[in-house]
Motif scaffolding. Sequence first.
Motif, PDB file in Angstrom:
ATOM      1  N   ALA A  18      28.417  14.629   1.703  1.00 32.84           N
ATOM      2  CA  ALA A  18      27.495  14.875   2.817  1.00 32.84           C
ATOM      3  C   ALA A  18      27.284  16.363   3.074  1.00 32.84           C
ATOM      4  CB  ALA A  18      28.013  14.190   4.075  1.00 32.84           C
ATOM      5  N   MET A  56      21.318  12.972  -1.215  1.00 34.17           N
ATOM      6  CA  MET A  56      21.139  13.379   0.182  1.00 34.17           C
ATOM      7  C   MET A  56      21.682  12.345   1.159  1.00 34.17           C
ATOM      8  SD  MET A  56      17.404  15.148   0.471  1.00 34.17           S
ATOM      9  CE  MET A  56      17.561  15.527   2.206  1.00 34.17           C
ATOM     10  N   LYS A 109      22.827  17.876   0.440  1.00 32.85           N
ATOM     11  CA  LYS A 109      21.553  17.936   1.167  1.00 32.85           C
ATOM     12  C   LYS A 109      20.543  18.865   0.513  1.00 32.85           C
ATOM     13  CE  LYS A 109      22.986  15.308   4.561  1.00 32.85           C
ATOM     14  NZ  LYS A 109      22.825  13.912   4.406  1.00 32.85           N
TER      15      LYS A 109
END
Length: 154
Positions: A87, A137, A91
């Motif tokens: 996480a 993502m 991204k």
Amino acid sequence: SCRPALALVAEMPHGDFSDFAALTLVGCGVQQMLYPFVHLGQVEALRAYVPAAPSAAPGPQCEAACSFFGGLLAIIGCMLFTVRWNAINGKLSGLACIGCAANTVYAVYYKYDKEVIVPRPFYVYAVVLALVGLKIMFFANPMPSSDKADKKKK
């Protein structure tokens, strides 16, 4: 000692879509670096990247550009296979893959093919990049807990 490195490899979450995309991009990238002329002609159901005039073959500049593009695909494929996506670090890379896919579709569909869908390898790469971008993502691999990290140190 090799033991910690082997333990790390065993803990990598391989086998998900990012690995499939990695193998696809590395394979296609190597093929384009070694045999760029394959994509400069029609291949089965896909049209050529750059159609040549009936009396002319694609020039060395076109082959060099295709080979360079293959190198970039191979780099992205290696990145997808070796980085543990989570996480935190997924991204921006995922957004970049989606942006690359959107730019590819825009450039080919609107500019190159004048708003006519022509099956070209560009669209295959765009789909793979968009899907892997979404995967890294929003469906990241779980971070190892501190309990597991403590056990590895012992």
